[in-house]
Design a protein around this motif. Sequence first.
Motif, PDB file in Angstrom:
ATOM      1  N   MET A   1       0.853  -1.178   0.000  1.00  0.00           N
ATOM      2  CA  MET A   1       0.000   0.000   0.000  1.00  0.00           C
ATOM      3  C   MET A   1       0.895   1.237   0.000  1.00  0.00           C
ATOM      4  SD  MET A   1      -2.963   1.076   2.789  1.00  0.00           S
ATOM      5  CE  MET A   1      -3.581  -0.546   2.904  1.00  0.00           C
ATOM      6  N   ARG A   2       0.581   2.162  -0.874  1.00  0.00           N
ATOM      7  CA  ARG A   2       1.368   3.388  -0.968  1.00  0.00           C
ATOM      8  C   ARG A   2       1.148   4.272   0.248  1.00  0.00           C
ATOM      9  NH1 ARG A   2      -0.416   6.058  -6.100  1.00  0.00           N
ATOM     10  NH2 ARG A   2      -2.141   4.650  -6.014  1.00  0.00           N
ATOM     11  N   LYS A   3       2.100   5.155   0.478  1.00  0.00           N
ATOM     12  CA  LYS A   3       2.052   6.037   1.657  1.00  0.00           C
ATOM     13  C   LYS A   3       0.780   6.881   1.682  1.00  0.00           C
ATOM     14  CE  LYS A   3       4.832   9.291   4.323  1.00  0.00           C
ATOM     15  NZ  LYS A   3       4.037   9.090   5.494  1.00  0.00           N
ATOM     16  N   GLY A   4       0.373   7.411   0.530  1.00  0.00           N
ATOM     17  CA  GLY A   4      -0.851   8.212   0.476  1.00  0.00           C
ATOM     18  C   GLY A   4      -2.080   7.420   0.885  1.00  0.00           C
ATOM     19  N   GLU A   5      -2.141   6.164   0.442  1.00  0.00           N
ATOM     20  CA  GLU A   5      -3.277   5.311   0.811  1.00  0.00           C
ATOM     21  C   GLU A   5      -3.211   4.933   2.291  1.00  0.00           C
ATOM     22  OE1 GLU A   5      -6.827   3.346   0.662  1.00  0.00           O
ATOM     23  OE2 GLU A   5      -5.996   4.814  -0.731  1.00  0.00           O
ATOM     24  N   GLN A   6      -2.012   4.727   2.807  1.00  0.00           N
ATOM     25  CA  GLN A   6      -1.862   4.445   4.235  1.00  0.00           C
ATOM     26  C   GLN A   6      -2.346   5.630   5.066  1.00  0.00           C
ATOM     27  OE1 GLN A   6       2.335   3.544   4.528  1.00  0.00           O
ATOM     28  NE2 GLN A   6       1.967   1.340   4.479  1.00  0.00           N
ATOM     29  N   THR A   7      -1.977   6.834   4.651  1.00  0.00           N
ATOM     30  CA  THR A   7      -2.412   8.040   5.358  1.00  0.00           C
ATOM     31  C   THR A   7      -3.927   8.161   5.305  1.00  0.00           C
ATOM     32  OG1 THR A   7      -0.334   9.146   4.857  1.00  0.00           O
ATOM     33  CG2 THR A   7      -2.202  10.564   5.460  1.00  0.00           C
ATOM     34  N   ARG A   8      -4.494   7.910   4.143  1.00  0.00           N
ATOM     35  CA  ARG A   8      -5.952   7.985   3.967  1.00  0.00           C
ATOM     36  C   ARG A   8      -6.652   7.012   4.912  1.00  0.00           C
ATOM     37  NH1 ARG A   8     -10.366   6.681   0.954  1.00  0.00           N
ATOM     38  NH2 ARG A   8     -11.227   8.383  -0.261  1.00  0.00           N
ATOM     39  N   GLN A   9      -6.178   5.768   4.970  1.00  0.00           N
ATOM     40  CA  GLN A   9      -6.781   4.764   5.843  1.00  0.00           C
ATOM     41  C   GLN A   9      -6.624   5.144   7.319  1.00  0.00           C
ATOM     42  OE1 GLN A   9      -8.777   2.310   4.800  1.00  0.00           O
ATOM     43  NE2 GLN A   9      -8.424   3.218   2.785  1.00  0.00           N
ATOM     44  N   GLU A  10      -5.502   5.740   7.653  1.00  0.00           N
ATOM     45  CA  GLU A  10      -5.267   6.178   9.034  1.00  0.00           C
ATOM     46  C   GLU A  10      -6.219   7.323   9.406  1.00  0.00           C
ATOM     47  OE1 GLU A  10      -3.233   5.600  12.660  1.00  0.00           O
ATOM     48  OE2 GLU A  10      -3.503   4.382  10.874  1.00  0.00           O
ATOM     49  N   ILE A  11      -6.475   8.218   8.486  1.00  0.00           N
ATOM     50  CA  ILE A  11      -7.437   9.306   8.731  1.00  0.00           C
ATOM     51  C   ILE A  11      -8.816   8.712   8.990  1.00  0.00           C
ATOM     52  CG2 ILE A  11      -8.661  11.272   7.688  1.00  0.00           C
ATOM     53  CD1 ILE A  11      -6.019  11.828   6.100  1.00  0.00           C
ATOM     54  N   ILE A  12      -9.223   7.762   8.166  1.00  0.00           N
ATOM     55  CA  ILE A  12     -10.529   7.112   8.331  1.00  0.00           C
ATOM     56  C   ILE A  12     -10.605   6.437   9.698  1.00  0.00           C
ATOM     57  CG2 ILE A  12     -11.973   5.209   7.507  1.00  0.00           C
ATOM     58  CD1 ILE A  12     -10.926   5.912   4.644  1.00  0.00           C
ATOM     59  N   ARG A  13      -9.563   5.679  10.041  1.00  0.00           N
ATOM     60  CA  ARG A  13      -9.544   4.958  11.320  1.00  0.00           C
ATOM     61  C   ARG A  13      -9.654   5.907  12.508  1.00  0.00           C
ATOM     62  NH1 ARG A  13      -6.256   3.605  15.233  1.00  0.00           N
ATOM     63  NH2 ARG A  13      -4.394   4.572  14.386  1.00  0.00           N
ATOM     64  N   LYS A  14      -8.986   7.048  12.425  1.00  0.00           N
ATOM     65  CA  LYS A  14      -9.007   8.000  13.537  1.00  0.00           C
ATOM     66  C   LYS A  14     -10.260   8.876  13.542  1.00  0.00           C
ATOM     67  CE  LYS A  14      -4.036   8.090  14.204  1.00  0.00           C
ATOM     68  NZ  LYS A  14      -2.784   8.852  14.068  1.00  0.00           N
ATOM     69  N   ALA A  15     -10.870   9.059  12.381  1.00  0.00           N
ATOM     70  CA  ALA A  15     -12.084   9.873  12.300  1.00  0.00           C
ATOM     71  C   ALA A  15     -13.330   9.081  12.682  1.00  0.00           C
ATOM     72  CB  ALA A  15     -12.244  10.426  10.885  1.00  0.00           C
ATOM     73  N   ALA A  16     -13.296   7.773  12.486  1.00  0.00           N
ATOM     74  CA  ALA A  16     -14.487   6.941  12.739  1.00  0.00           C
ATOM     75  C   ALA A  16     -15.051   7.112  14.151  1.00  0.00           C
ATOM     76  CB  ALA A  16     -14.188   5.475  12.431  1.00  0.00           C
ATOM     77  N   PRO A  17     -14.228   7.071  15.204  1.00  0.00           N
ATOM     78  CA  PRO A  17     -14.804   7.250  16.546  1.00  0.00           C
ATOM     79  C   PRO A  17     -15.429   8.628  16.747  1.00  0.00           C
ATOM     80  CG  PRO A  17     -12.572   6.370  16.699  1.00  0.00           C
ATOM     81  CD  PRO A  17     -12.809   6.734  15.266  1.00  0.00           C
ATOM     82  N   ILE A  18     -14.857   9.625  16.123  1.00  0.00           N
ATOM     83  CA  ILE A  18     -15.387  10.989  16.273  1.00  0.00           C
ATOM     84  C   ILE A  18     -16.777  11.080  15.658  1.00  0.00           C
ATOM     85  CG2 ILE A  18     -15.035  13.420  15.651  1.00  0.00           C
ATOM     86  CD1 ILE A  18     -11.965  12.763  15.792  1.00  0.00           C
ATOM     87  N   PHE A  19     -16.914  10.601  14.425  1.00  0.00           N
ATOM     88  CA  PHE A  19     -18.231  10.621  13.784  1.00  0.00           C
ATOM     89  C   PHE A  19     -19.204   9.704  14.521  1.00  0.00           C
ATOM     90  CE2 PHE A  19     -15.770  12.084  10.034  1.00  0.00           C
ATOM     91  CZ  PHE A  19     -16.502  13.235   9.753  1.00  0.00           C
TER      92      PHE A  19
END
Length: 152
Positions: free
Chosen positions: A1-19
């Motif tokens: 997985m490319r770095k950009g996709e890793q960052t994207r997935q990490e944003i999703i993972r960290k945003a999920a509890p907030i939403f």
Amino acid sequence: MRKGEQTRQEIIRKAAPIFNQRGYDGAALSDLMRATGLEKGGIYRHFESKEQLAAEAFDYAWKLAIDTRFEGTQDVPNAVDRLKLFVRNFRDRRAGLVPGGCPLLNTAIDSDDAHPPLRRKARRALDYWLDRLQAIAEEGSEGVRSAPPSIL
């Protein structure tokens, strides 16, 4: 997985509890920035909008929830026991889920009067859940119909 996709997935993972805990309107950009450690531009480099991020955060949270609920059921040959395991998983398996409770319930309530894309996602998730449970029940009833007659 490319770095950009890793960052994207990490944003999703960290945003999920907030939403999941605060809902769409309650999830402030500042909260998302704090959770991800990114500036506004860093988040929006990966997502077109807050709505897109919320939708993907729901998908992430829902996948964790549904996978946990059905975990192990594919290994149980009896439909009734499979449904019992599903209920036990629902009751007992909370570890590893996104904080804030059921993402389906939270999103359905949060998007009931607004956010049509999230409302559609919640509806599709509910339909998927019901279809899986119905398939187990139908498989069980087919087994009952095709079972040999009882000696009694």
